[in-house]
Design a protein around this motif. Structure first.
Motif, PDB file in Angstrom:
ATOM      1  N   SER A 154       0.974  -1.236  -0.307  1.00 38.37           N
ATOM      2  CA  SER A 154       0.034  -0.036  -0.103  1.00 38.37           C
ATOM      3  C   SER A 154       0.882   1.162   0.118  1.00 38.37           C
ATOM      4  O   SER A 154       0.194   2.544  -0.269  1.00 38.37           O
ATOM      5  CB  SER A 154      -0.857   0.087   1.135  1.00 38.37           C
ATOM      6  N   ALA A 155       2.198   1.295   0.126  1.00 40.55           N
ATOM      7  CA  ALA A 155       2.930   2.190   0.372  1.00 40.55           C
ATOM      8  C   ALA A 155       4.371   1.965  -0.547  1.00 40.55           C
ATOM      9  O   ALA A 155       4.914   1.030  -0.413  1.00 40.55           O
ATOM     10  CB  ALA A 155       3.372   2.601   1.770  1.00 40.55           C
ATOM     11  N   MET A 156       4.693   3.128  -1.158  1.00 42.07           N
ATOM     12  CA  MET A 156       6.025   2.908  -1.908  1.00 42.07           C
ATOM     13  C   MET A 156       6.605   4.416  -2.347  1.00 42.07           C
ATOM     14  O   MET A 156       5.846   5.347  -2.332  1.00 42.07           O
ATOM     15  CB  MET A 156       5.592   2.112  -3.609  1.00 42.07           C
ATOM     16  N   VAL A 157       7.714   4.226  -2.666  1.00 41.28           N
ATOM     17  CA  VAL A 157       8.565   5.587  -3.117  1.00 41.28           C
ATOM     18  C   VAL A 157       9.076   5.531  -4.389  1.00 41.28           C
ATOM     19  O   VAL A 157       9.600   4.464  -4.657  1.00 41.28           O
ATOM     20  CB  VAL A 157       9.452   5.924  -2.099  1.00 41.28           C
ATOM     21  N   LEU A 158       8.527   6.176  -5.249  1.00 41.52           N
ATOM     22  CA  LEU A 158       9.149   6.266  -6.729  1.00 41.52           C
ATOM     23  C   LEU A 158      10.516   7.036  -6.566  1.00 41.52           C
ATOM     24  O   LEU A 158      10.698   8.060  -6.060  1.00 41.52           O
ATOM     25  CB  LEU A 158       8.275   6.982  -7.695  1.00 41.52           C
ATOM     26  N   ALA A 159      11.625   6.524  -7.056  1.00 40.26           N
ATOM     27  CA  ALA A 159      12.988   7.111  -6.872  1.00 40.26           C
ATOM     28  C   ALA A 159      13.129   8.373  -7.558  1.00 40.26           C
ATOM     29  O   ALA A 159      12.545   8.428  -8.663  1.00 40.26           O
ATOM     30  CB  ALA A 159      13.996   5.921  -7.406  1.00 40.26           C
ATOM     31  N   HIS A 160      13.800   9.172  -7.059  1.00 45.80           N
ATOM     32  CA  HIS A 160      13.943  10.529  -7.459  1.00 45.80           C
ATOM     33  C   HIS A 160      12.706  11.390  -7.781  1.00 45.80           C
ATOM     34  O   HIS A 160      12.764  12.362  -8.489  1.00 45.80           O
ATOM     35  CB  HIS A 160      14.812  10.663  -8.968  1.00 45.80           C
ATOM     36  N   HIS A 161      11.629  11.039  -7.000  1.00 48.75           N
ATOM     37  CA  HIS A 161      10.324  11.367  -7.494  1.00 48.75           C
ATOM     38  C   HIS A 161       9.661  11.767  -6.071  1.00 48.75           C
ATOM     39  O   HIS A 161       9.248  12.763  -5.859  1.00 48.75           O
ATOM     40  CB  HIS A 161       9.560  10.529  -8.305  1.00 48.75           C
ATOM     41  N   GLY A 162       9.143  10.726  -5.591  1.00 49.20           N
ATOM     42  CA  GLY A 162       8.371  10.864  -4.424  1.00 49.20           C
ATOM     43  C   GLY A 162       7.439   9.881  -3.986  1.00 49.20           C
ATOM     44  O   GLY A 162       7.213   8.767  -4.669  1.00 49.20           O
ATOM     45  N   PRO A 163       6.785   9.736  -2.496  1.00 42.71           N
ATOM     46  CA  PRO A 163       5.923   8.762  -2.338  1.00 42.71           C
ATOM     47  C   PRO A 163       4.719   8.711  -2.771  1.00 42.71           C
ATOM     48  O   PRO A 163       4.189   9.511  -3.037  1.00 42.71           O
ATOM     49  CB  PRO A 163       6.206   8.679  -0.778  1.00 42.71           C
ATOM     50  N   VAL A 164       4.262   7.231  -2.845  1.00 43.98           N
ATOM     51  CA  VAL A 164       2.633   7.436  -3.141  1.00 43.98           C
ATOM     52  C   VAL A 164       2.013   6.352  -2.218  1.00 43.98           C
ATOM     53  O   VAL A 164       2.439   4.935  -1.788  1.00 43.98           O
ATOM     54  CB  VAL A 164       2.196   6.849  -4.608  1.00 43.98           C
ATOM     55  N   VAL A 165       0.883   6.686  -1.365  1.00 43.15           N
ATOM     56  CA  VAL A 165       0.308   5.796  -0.555  1.00 43.15           C
ATOM     57  C   VAL A 165      -1.113   5.589  -0.660  1.00 43.15           C
ATOM     58  O   VAL A 165      -1.814   6.493  -1.029  1.00 43.15           O
ATOM     59  CB  VAL A 165       0.496   6.302   0.842  1.00 43.15           C
ATOM     60  N   ALA A 166      -1.544   4.189  -0.608  1.00 44.92           N
ATOM     61  CA  ALA A 166      -3.167   4.091  -0.674  1.00 44.92           C
ATOM     62  C   ALA A 166      -3.594   3.696   0.852  1.00 44.92           C
ATOM     63  O   ALA A 166      -3.125   3.110   1.575  1.00 44.92           O
ATOM     64  CB  ALA A 166      -3.341   2.839  -1.731  1.00 44.92           C
ATOM     65  N   GLY A 167      -4.755   4.240   0.913  1.00 41.61           N
ATOM     66  CA  GLY A 167      -5.450   3.905   2.308  1.00 41.61           C
ATOM     67  C   GLY A 167      -7.098   3.393   1.808  1.00 41.61           C
ATOM     68  O   GLY A 167      -7.524   3.784   0.706  1.00 41.61           O
ATOM     69  N   LYS A 168      -7.802   3.273   3.150  1.00 40.25           N
ATOM     70  CA  LYS A 168      -9.131   2.655   2.846  1.00 40.25           C
ATOM     71  C   LYS A 168     -10.004   3.791   2.664  1.00 40.25           C
ATOM     72  O   LYS A 168     -11.028   3.896   2.281  1.00 40.25           O
ATOM     73  CB  LYS A 168      -9.601   1.870   4.086  1.00 40.25           C
ATOM     74  N   ASP A 169      -9.378   5.169   3.318  1.00 40.08           N
ATOM     75  CA  ASP A 169     -10.089   6.395   2.817  1.00 40.08           C
ATOM     76  C   ASP A 169      -9.137   7.482   2.944  1.00 40.08           C
ATOM     77  O   ASP A 169      -8.037   7.048   3.160  1.00 40.08           O
ATOM     78  CB  ASP A 169     -11.180   6.639   3.988  1.00 40.08           C
ATOM     79  N   LEU A 170      -9.514   8.577   2.728  1.00 46.46           N
ATOM     80  CA  LEU A 170      -8.632   9.828   2.551  1.00 46.46           C
ATOM     81  C   LEU A 170      -7.815  10.003   3.688  1.00 46.46           C
ATOM     82  O   LEU A 170      -6.625  10.310   3.810  1.00 46.46           O
ATOM     83  CB  LEU A 170      -9.260  10.928   2.158  1.00 46.46           C
TER      84      LEU A 170
END
Length: 215
Positions: A154-170
């Motif tokens: 559910s959580a990852m970081v794009l190298a040289h770019h930034g993080p992206v996270v998914a959750g059950k709600d905002l």
């Protein structure tokens, strides 16, 4: 107030908070959230998180067609990959925050688990954070890389770019994103200082008791 109106307001309130705290600057970062009818609300391309207009958010129907609002972020493939591979996803937050992006650039970071087990909440809210390779911003291959994980993270970081996270709600996605950035900051502060880490047994206890939705 309708559910859609309330969600529009919530997206803009959270985005403004993210911007005001310096977690993403300029016109960087994007947010999406699922509506009760299966559609999506998405922040527009080229828009600052600090000045979003609820009425101008991009609106998608349940079939993924853009039906209203400004032109959406060019990183829609990144967002839709989470919704398509993780049934529990209700929102996705992507930022260009400093510490997690910095950590993604270090050569010796484990790409399968880039955060050391420093705090209980990082385990509970994030689990194993994957570092994905560098992609040109807007490259559809970002979405394909997320799909390649088959919903396992559910959580990852794009190298040289930034993080992206998914959750059950905002709210859950925001809290997880904040935890990712703060734990990344701790990891950088403690680098080369040989900190005491949570043990494997302590990590497994957290997973067993709290059953986080990240794997």
């Amino acid at each position: 107030m309708s559910a859609e109106t309330a969600l529009r307001e919530q997206i803009c309130t959270i985005a403004r908070s993210i911007f005001d705290r310096g977690l993403t600057g300029g016109a960087s970062g994007n947010i999406s959230a699922r509506l009760p009818d299966g559609g999506l609300l998405v922040t527009p391309t080229g828009a600052s998180m600090g000045t979003l207009d609820p009425a101008r958010l991009s609106r998608f129907d349940a079939e993924g067609r853009h039906i209203d609002g400004d032109r959406p972020t060019k990183e829609m493939p990144l967002h839709t990959a989470f919704y398509d591979t993780r049934a529990s996803t209700g929102a996705v937050v992507h930022l260009h925050s400093t510490h997690s992006t910095a950590l993604s650039m270090l050569r010796d970071v484990d790409p399968e688990n880039m955060l050391p087990p420093l705090t209980a909440y990082s385990i509970m809210r994030l689990g194993k954070v994957v570092r994905l390779p560098y992609f040109r911003p807007g490259d559809p291959a970002m979405g394909e890389a997320v799909r390649g994980l088959a919903g396992r993270r559910s959580a990852m970081v794009l190298a040289h770019h930034g993080p992206v996270v998914a959750g059950k709600d905002l709210e859950a996605a925001l809290y997880a994103m904040e935890e990712l950035e703060e734990t990344s900051k701790l990891a950088l502060l403690l680098r080369d200082r040989d900190p005491v880490l949570l043990s494997d047994a302590e990590v497994m206890e957290l997973v067993r008791i709290h059953k986080p939705d990240w794997d």
